[in-house]
Design an enzyme around this catalytic site. Structure first.
Site, mmCIF file in Angstrom:
data_model
loop_
_atom_site.group_PDB
_atom_site.id
_atom_site.type_symbol
_atom_site.label_atom_id
_atom_site.label_comp_id
_atom_site.label_asym_id
_atom_site.label_seq_id
_atom_site.Cartn_x
_atom_site.Cartn_y
_atom_site.Cartn_z
ATOM 1 N N TRP A 142 0.656 -1.192 -0.043
ATOM 2 C CA TRP A 142 0.042 -0.095 -0.031
ATOM 3 C C TRP A 142 0.941 1.267 0.051
ATOM 4 C CZ3 TRP A 142 -5.645 0.164 1.261
ATOM 5 C CH2 TRP A 142 -6.213 -1.031 1.176
ATOM 6 N N ASP A 144 0.507 4.403 0.726
ATOM 7 C CA ASP A 144 -0.400 5.176 1.437
ATOM 8 C C ASP A 144 0.138 6.511 2.046
ATOM 9 O OD1 ASP A 144 1.302 4.388 3.503
ATOM 10 O OD2 ASP A 144 -0.342 3.357 4.871
ATOM 11 N N TYR A 177 -3.105 4.882 -3.086
ATOM 12 C CA TYR A 177 -3.940 5.178 -2.126
ATOM 13 C C TYR A 177 -3.645 6.482 -1.242
ATOM 14 C CZ TYR A 177 -7.179 4.156 2.015
ATOM 15 O OH TYR A 177 -8.134 4.104 3.065
ATOM 16 N N ARG A 182 -8.951 11.598 1.849
ATOM 17 C CA ARG A 182 -9.185 10.184 1.606
ATOM 18 C C ARG A 182 -10.070 9.947 2.786
ATOM 19 N NH1 ARG A 182 -3.639 7.252 2.563
ATOM 20 N NH2 ARG A 182 -4.278 7.001 4.642
ATOM 21 N N ASP A 183 -10.795 8.807 2.470
ATOM 22 C CA ASP A 183 -11.771 8.141 3.280
ATOM 23 C C ASP A 183 -12.857 9.089 3.627
ATOM 24 O OD1 ASP A 183 -12.362 5.854 4.550
ATOM 25 O OD2 ASP A 183 -11.137 5.800 6.147
ATOM 26 N N SER A 189 -9.015 6.042 8.113
ATOM 27 C CA SER A 189 -7.898 5.959 6.981
ATOM 28 C C SER A 189 -7.838 7.167 6.488
ATOM 29 C CB SER A 189 -8.033 4.810 6.102
ATOM 30 O OG SER A 189 -7.894 3.648 6.364
ATOM 31 N N ASP A 229 -12.186 2.554 -2.084
ATOM 32 C CA ASP A 229 -13.445 3.511 -1.282
ATOM 33 C C ASP A 229 -13.691 4.650 -1.883
ATOM 34 O OD1 ASP A 229 -13.838 1.213 0.588
ATOM 35 O OD2 ASP A 229 -13.025 2.631 2.154
ATOM 36 N N TRP A 277 -22.171 -3.198 -0.557
ATOM 37 C CA TRP A 277 -22.022 -1.796 -0.731
ATOM 38 C C TRP A 277 -22.931 -1.529 -2.327
ATOM 39 C CZ3 TRP A 277 -16.858 1.493 0.125
ATOM 40 C CH2 TRP A 277 -17.297 2.707 -0.002
ATOM 41 N N ASN A 313 -12.088 -6.133 2.761
ATOM 42 C CA ASN A 313 -13.429 -6.491 3.532
ATOM 43 C C ASN A 313 -13.365 -8.021 3.766
ATOM 44 O OD1 ASN A 313 -16.745 -6.862 4.085
ATOM 45 N ND2 ASN A 313 -15.965 -4.664 3.863
ATOM 46 N N GLU A 405 -2.280 -6.197 9.568
ATOM 47 C CA GLU A 405 -2.523 -4.709 9.685
ATOM 48 C C GLU A 405 -3.903 -4.341 10.052
ATOM 49 O OE1 GLU A 405 -0.552 -2.814 6.300
ATOM 50 O OE2 GLU A 405 1.239 -4.101 6.497
ATOM 51 N N ASP A 407 -7.407 -2.287 10.698
ATOM 52 C CA ASP A 407 -8.456 -1.506 9.919
ATOM 53 C C ASP A 407 -8.595 -0.164 10.456
ATOM 54 O OD1 ASP A 407 -9.006 -3.549 8.121
ATOM 55 O OD2 ASP A 407 -10.309 -4.502 9.263
HETATM 56 C C1 BGC Z 1 -4.822 1.821 6.023
HETATM 57 C C2 BGC Z 1 -3.446 1.973 5.322
HETATM 58 C C3 BGC Z 1 -2.741 0.918 5.124
HETATM 59 C C4 BGC Z 1 -3.701 -0.129 4.570
HETATM 60 C C5 BGC Z 1 -3.127 -1.575 4.602
HETATM 61 C C6 BGC Z 1 -5.644 1.007 5.360
HETATM 62 O O1 BGC Z 1 -6.777 0.741 6.177
HETATM 63 O O2 BGC Z 1 -5.171 3.338 6.076
HETATM 64 O O3 BGC Z 1 -2.624 3.052 6.189
HETATM 65 O O4 BGC Z 1 -1.834 0.903 4.522
HETATM 66 O O5 BGC Z 1 -5.015 -0.113 5.486
HETATM 67 O O6 BGC Z 1 -3.013 -2.054 5.947
#
Ligand code: BGC
Length: 452
Positions: A142, A144, A177, A182-183, A189, A229, A277, A313, A405, A407
């Protein structure tokens, strides 16, 4: 990833701090954090992002923003960029085949490090061995934040060198991402860029950096999921002010990403939410129209392969029977959703194929409501990534969300606290989105289906 459904906020749970030192895996710093900032013996307080530092076992061998070693199954030496071939002089030719055909998926060293540290912390040797094996299952890297592009450069160079030394062409899987605002329909996120503060230009610069990196390694194939999203929020969540405000910026930014990434031959799948969704009959046509429009506006590049569903999801690809929480949606799993969406896309001019995240879909019927998306209790790792998908519409079953990781945080004092992460089916206490959640990882391992 998330759902359209908005749930009544539950009473905020006050963070419980133990005076003194933070325990292993606990938070030890970050914006708004007021607890202990030193860790118990054997752990080191390690910055994960501005919002979150975490007590990681051992010394500083665990993931920061840069990988320290590659997984054992893929021994490789990062090569220096000086040996990189110069970029292609013209637009690459798209393959008519499934993008994965003929390629080996490059394993993320960052995730391998997370998993190795996690497995080391498990005392039961059987569980620890199973946990360690997860590092060999490919997922997505990601991007991110802009800072993660440094990892991308390292991985591209590493994958290129590995491809040359092994004779096996490498494919790198990334998630783009970093949209401004965002989000927009949730908080967990929220990202680094804001529309009000030069967000679009910052985003374009982020894309430019990815493009420049990819261009240096035409021998490495890159597949990207585009902005989880974001477009789905434009289909159903324009009643949320932040999403309404973001609409034109999201469209401009995604258009830029699609065009620029196509120009360097990145195979792309736009995120399309999930069955619970956009799979509701009332949402299918507007969704198909939006995705087809975005595809058309981006020049209908053959590198824009289609859509990614169920990212981060928990839905099954093919459920044995509808989970009661799906409450009469005929598209109660991802295959029904895809089979319904594909013809609508086709007739709107977008001959899309799909990828489906099954990374955490091994167990079913364990949510309270279909809209719940945060660290769902009882989840297990799911079907392994494969191009043997059983459907000509699906290019690959993939693991997009790196399992383990988080959510989203359950700490109600965090600026990114989303009340969904304190619902009764959300595992708690949970760290910030994207950071390591050891207890959750251990459950994913023990409940994996098929077993590890
Ligand atoms: C987070 C990101 C993360 C990704 C993968 C997302 O929910 O916002 O920061 O890299 O999940 O774990």
């Amino acid at each position: 990833m998330k759902s359209a459904a908005f749930l009544a906020a539950l009473a905020a749970i006050l963070p419980a701090y133990v005076a003194g030192q933070a325990q292993t895996w606990a938070q030890c710093g970050g914006i708004g954090f007021t607890g202990p900032t030193t860790c118990v013996a054997g752990s080191v307080c390690t910055k994960q992002n501005d919002y979150y530092s975490q007590c990681i076992p051992g010394s500083a061998t665990t993931p920061t923003s840069a990988p320290t070693s590659a997984p054992t199954s893929q021994p490789s030496q990062p090569s220096s960029t000086s040996s990189a071939p110069s970029g292609p002089s013209s637009t690459p030719t798209p393959s008519a085949n499934n993008p994965w055909t003929g390629y080996q998926i490059y394993l993320s060293p960052y995730y391998a490090n997370e998993v190795a540290a996690a497995a080391k912390a498990i005392t039961d040797p059987t569980l620890a061995a199973k946990a360690a094996s997860v590092a060999n299952i490919p997922n997505f890297t990601w991007l991110d934040s802009v800072s993660k592009i440094a990892d991308l450069k390292t991985y591209l160079a590493d994958a290129s060198a590995l491809g040359k030394s092994s004779g096996q062409k490498q494919l790198l899987q990334i998630v783009v991402y970093d949209l401004p605002d965002r989000d927009c329909a949730a908080k967990a996120s929220n990202g680094e860029f804001s529309i009000a503060d030069n967000g679009l230009a910052n985003y374009q610069n982020y894309i430019d950096q990815i493009v420049a990196a990819v261009k240096q390694f035409p021998d490495v194939r890159v597949v990207a999921v585009i902005e989880p999203d974001s477009l789905a929020n434009l289909v159903t969540n324009l009643n949320v002010q932040k999403c309404a405000n973001a609409k034109s910026t999201y469209l401009t930014a995604v258009n830029y990403a699609l065009k620029q990434l196509s120009s360097v031959g990145v195979y792309q799948y736009m995120d399309a939410g999930h069955a619970g969704w956009l799979g509701w009959p009332a949402n299918l046509t507007p969704a198909a129209q939006l995705f087809a429009q975005v595809y058309s506006d981006a020049g209908k590049s053959p590198f824009i392969k289609g859509l990614a569903t169920n990212v981060a999801n928990y839905n099954a690809l093919s459920a044995a029977s509808p989970d009661p929480i799906t409450q009469g949606d005929p598209n109660y799993d991802e295959i029904h959703y895809i089979n319904a969406l594909a013809p609508a896309l086709q007739s709107a001019g977008f001959p899309a194929t799909f990828i489906v995240d099954q990374g955490r879909s091994g167990q079913q019927n364990h949510r309270q409501q279909w809209g719940d998306w945060c660290n769902i209790k009882g989840a297990g790792f799911g079907t392994r990534p494969t191009t043997n998908t059983g459907s000509s519409l699906i290019d690959s079953i993939v693991w997009v969300k790196p399992g383990g990781e988080s959510d989203g945080t359950s700490n109600s004092s965090s600026p990114r606290f989303d009340s969904t992460c304190s619902l009764s089916d959300a595992t708690q206490p949970a760290p910030e989105a994207g950071t390591w959640f050891q207890a959750y990882f251990e459950t994913l391992v023990s409940k994996a289906n098929p077993p590890l």
